[in-house]
Design an enzyme around this catalytic site. Structure first.
Site, PDB file in Angstrom:
ATOM      1  N   GLN A  31       0.937  -1.239   0.011  1.00  0.00           N
ATOM      2  CA  GLN A  31       0.102  -0.128   0.275  1.00  0.00           C
ATOM      3  C   GLN A  31       0.804   1.246   0.154  1.00  0.00           C
ATOM      4  O   GLN A  31       2.206   1.214   0.191  1.00  0.00           O
ATOM      5  CB  GLN A  31      -0.900  -0.115   1.240  1.00  0.00           C
ATOM      6  CG  GLN A  31      -0.159  -0.077   2.529  1.00  0.00           C
ATOM      7  CD  GLN A  31      -0.892  -0.901   3.537  1.00  0.00           C
ATOM      8  OE1 GLN A  31      -2.158  -1.035   3.458  1.00  0.00           O
ATOM      9  NE2 GLN A  31      -0.098  -1.433   4.431  1.00  0.00           N
ATOM     10  N   ASP A  86       0.376   0.953  13.687  1.00  0.00           N
ATOM     11  CA  ASP A  86       0.606   2.076  14.133  1.00  0.00           C
ATOM     12  C   ASP A  86       1.122   2.074  15.607  1.00  0.00           C
ATOM     13  O   ASP A  86       1.678   2.974  16.217  1.00  0.00           O
ATOM     14  CB  ASP A  86      -0.563   3.017  14.081  1.00  0.00           C
ATOM     15  CG  ASP A  86      -1.892   2.455  14.515  1.00  0.00           C
ATOM     16  OD1 ASP A  86      -2.448   1.930  13.764  1.00  0.00           O
ATOM     17  OD2 ASP A  86      -1.801   2.378  15.738  1.00  0.00           O
ATOM     18  N   GLU A 106       1.631  -7.680  11.659  1.00  0.00           N
ATOM     19  CA  GLU A 106       1.383  -6.619  10.664  1.00  0.00           C
ATOM     20  C   GLU A 106       1.952  -7.033   9.464  1.00  0.00           C
ATOM     21  O   GLU A 106       3.070  -7.226   9.345  1.00  0.00           O
ATOM     22  CB  GLU A 106       1.887  -5.463  11.464  1.00  0.00           C
ATOM     23  CG  GLU A 106       2.095  -4.203  10.493  1.00  0.00           C
ATOM     24  CD  GLU A 106       0.784  -3.937   9.599  1.00  0.00           C
ATOM     25  OE1 GLU A 106      -0.129  -3.452  10.398  1.00  0.00           O
ATOM     26  OE2 GLU A 106       0.762  -3.834   8.409  1.00  0.00           O
ATOM     27  N   ASP A 155      -7.143  -5.256  14.288  1.00  0.00           N
ATOM     28  CA  ASP A 155      -7.010  -4.068  14.020  1.00  0.00           C
ATOM     29  C   ASP A 155      -6.697  -3.467  12.570  1.00  0.00           C
ATOM     30  O   ASP A 155      -5.414  -3.352  12.190  1.00  0.00           O
ATOM     31  CB  ASP A 155      -6.107  -3.451  15.061  1.00  0.00           C
ATOM     32  CG  ASP A 155      -5.917  -1.805  14.826  1.00  0.00           C
ATOM     33  OD1 ASP A 155      -5.041  -1.481  15.582  1.00  0.00           O
ATOM     34  OD2 ASP A 155      -6.559  -1.304  14.080  1.00  0.00           O
ATOM     35  N   THR A 157      -7.143  -2.899   8.321  1.00  0.00           N
ATOM     36  CA  THR A 157      -7.772  -1.792   7.269  1.00  0.00           C
ATOM     37  C   THR A 157      -9.002  -2.292   6.767  1.00  0.00           C
ATOM     38  O   THR A 157      -9.727  -3.290   7.435  1.00  0.00           O
ATOM     39  CB  THR A 157      -6.805  -1.674   6.231  1.00  0.00           C
ATOM     40  OG1 THR A 157      -6.306  -3.179   5.775  1.00  0.00           O
ATOM     41  CG2 THR A 157      -5.566  -0.995   6.182  1.00  0.00           C
ATOM     42  N   PRO A 162      -4.934  -6.051   1.023  1.00  0.00           N
ATOM     43  CA  PRO A 162      -4.657  -7.263   2.246  1.00  0.00           C
ATOM     44  C   PRO A 162      -5.436  -7.589   3.185  1.00  0.00           C
ATOM     45  O   PRO A 162      -5.415  -8.559   3.857  1.00  0.00           O
ATOM     46  CB  PRO A 162      -3.218  -6.637   2.405  1.00  0.00           C
ATOM     47  CG  PRO A 162      -3.148  -5.104   2.362  1.00  0.00           C
ATOM     48  CD  PRO A 162      -4.017  -4.991   1.153  1.00  0.00           C
TER      49      PRO A 162
HETATM   50  N1  SAM Z   1      -7.451   1.968  13.047  1.00  0.00           N
HETATM   51  C1  SAM Z   1      -7.254   1.462  11.537  1.00  0.00           C
HETATM   52  C2  SAM Z   1      -8.666   1.332  10.951  1.00  0.00           C
HETATM   53  O1  SAM Z   1      -9.690   0.961  11.640  1.00  0.00           O
HETATM   54  O2  SAM Z   1      -8.905   1.506   9.754  1.00  0.00           O
HETATM   55  C3  SAM Z   1      -6.513   0.424  11.283  1.00  0.00           C
HETATM   56  C4  SAM Z   1      -4.972   0.579  11.967  1.00  0.00           C
HETATM   57  S1  SAM Z   1      -3.849  -0.290  11.265  1.00  0.00           S
HETATM   58  C5  SAM Z   1      -2.751   0.924  10.402  1.00  0.00           C
HETATM   59  C6  SAM Z   1      -4.369  -1.545   9.819  1.00  0.00           C
HETATM   60  C7  SAM Z   1      -3.265  -2.381   9.614  1.00  0.00           C
HETATM   61  O3  SAM Z   1      -3.867  -3.741   9.050  1.00  0.00           O
HETATM   62  C8  SAM Z   1      -2.274  -1.743   8.444  1.00  0.00           C
HETATM   63  O4  SAM Z   1      -1.115  -1.433   8.869  1.00  0.00           O
HETATM   64  C9  SAM Z   1      -2.259  -3.020   7.515  1.00  0.00           C
HETATM   65  O5  SAM Z   1      -1.036  -3.164   6.881  1.00  0.00           O
HETATM   66  C10 SAM Z   1      -2.704  -4.116   8.390  1.00  0.00           C
HETATM   67  N2  SAM Z   1      -3.178  -5.322   7.570  1.00  0.00           N
HETATM   68  C11 SAM Z   1      -3.964  -5.448   6.584  1.00  0.00           C
HETATM   69  N3  SAM Z   1      -4.036  -6.515   6.096  1.00  0.00           N
HETATM   70  C12 SAM Z   1      -3.495  -7.373   6.699  1.00  0.00           C
HETATM   71  C13 SAM Z   1      -3.180  -8.954   7.159  1.00  0.00           C
HETATM   72  N4  SAM Z   1      -3.853  -9.639   6.109  1.00  0.00           N
HETATM   73  N5  SAM Z   1      -2.356  -9.170   7.830  1.00  0.00           N
HETATM   74  C14 SAM Z   1      -1.797  -8.364   8.761  1.00  0.00           C
HETATM   75  N6  SAM Z   1      -2.091  -7.208   8.621  1.00  0.00           N
HETATM   76  C15 SAM Z   1      -2.782  -6.627   7.935  1.00  0.00           C
END
Ligand code: SAM
Length: 284
Positions: A31, A86, A106, A155, A157, A162
């Site tokens: 991303q 984060d 993550e 938590d 995306t 992903p």
């Molecule tokens: N609080 C935010 C929201 O509600 O949108 C989410 C915070 S956090 C930044 C979301 C994280 O999920 C991202 O860093 C992303 O890279 C991660 N992510 C997405 N798909 C994933 C997967 N299949 N396995 C692990 N992490 C994943």
């Protein structure tokens, strides 16, 4: 010259913030990662142009995704966080002395690295010895875990890219197997206001209800998320978020929070009728 960050929340709705500076822009294999410094919300991270966290309102999301399950079972010891790059979720979990270990999975190392550089108030717990950080896909990581975690926090995306696989029946079933008997799963469960988010809320909640004996939805006001009315999922094998709420025990921990309290906990599960209807939640 004025600088504005604009997020396209739907094809008909845009959300803009006046920006002091565009501090970082990078592209991982998963991303686009950006950091802005805004007048109203302080520094913020976006992924593929969508707001993930801002310094000003992140406390709401991280309070609600962590303290709500912890107040139902304050004795949880083994925790899994999927996503959460984060660091805000891990930061709040580390306030519980009884938590012995946190696995954080993550997929994108760049998110953690950028958070460590630009968002230290969020990422401060990522180097804690209680935390094992895995830069892996949570969908694969969960596969071989059985009866291991008291709490799983998704938590993630939105269910695109992903994150898509973190909203599937198969993934939730794997989480069910990975949880202990008293285990609790919470997830960020989108929103019921705009159609694109609402479809995902309904889909995710339906799957959780099919897999878990107890599956509820709760809410919070998060100004920088689409519509500001954001939802979370609470699913468990045995513990009910209201009937088993341990208000007295949680309050005796004296964990100081800016948003969460055990009265608000109860209120957050009292959903508007239009949401109860779409998640067919006749009773709480
Ligand atoms: N609080 C935010 C929201 O509600 O949108 C989410 C915070 S956090 C930044 C979301 C994280 O999920 C991202 O860093 C992303 O890279 C991660 N992510 C997405 N798909 C994933 C997967 N299949 N396995 C692990 N992490 C994943």
């Amino acid at each position: 010259m004025e600088l504005w960050y604009t997020e396209e929340q739907t094809k008909n709705i845009r959300f803009s913030m006046k920006i002091k500076e565009h501090l970082f822009s990078g592209k991982s294999k998963f991303q686009k990662v950006d950091i802005f410094d805004s007048y109203e919300f302080g520094k913020l991270m976006t992924l593929d142009g969508l707001v993930m966290v801002t310094e000003k309102d992140e406390f709401i999301y991280h309070d609600m995704i962590v303290h709500t399950p912890m107040a139902v079972n304050p004795n949880m010891k083994q925790v899994l966080v999927i996503g959460g790059g984060d660091g805000g979720t891990v930061r709040e979990l580390l306030r519980y002395d009884k938590i012995q270990h946190i696995d954080m999975v993550e997929i994108d190392k760049m998110v953690c690295d950028v958070a460590k550089n630009y968002l230290p108030t969020l990422s401060c717990g990522l180097n804690n010895p209680k935390v094992a950080l895995y830069y892996e896909d949570g969908i694969k990581f969960i596969k071989d875990k059985k009866n291991k975690y008291d709490l799983i926090i998704i938590d993630s995306t939105d269910p695109i890219g992903p994150g898509e696989g973190l909203f599937t029946y198969e993934f939730y079933s794997d989480c069910y197997m990975a949880l202990t008997e008293d285990g609790i799963l919470v997830n960020q469960n989108e929103s019921a206001v705009y159609e694109d988010n609402r479809v995902e809320t309904v889909r995710a909640t339906k799957k959780l209800k099919e897999i878990f004996p107890i599956a509820k939805v709760y809410q919070a006001n998060i100004p920088t998320y689409p519509s500001g009315h954001w939802l979370f999922g609470f699913a468990s094998k045995k513990l009910h978020p209201l009937k088993d709420l341990q208000s007295k025990n949680w309050n005796n921990l004296n964990i100081k929070t800016k948003y969460y309290n055990t009265d608000l906990h109860i209120g957050s599960f009292a959903l508007p009728n239009y949401i109860k209807e779409i998640i067919s939640d006749g009773n709480v």
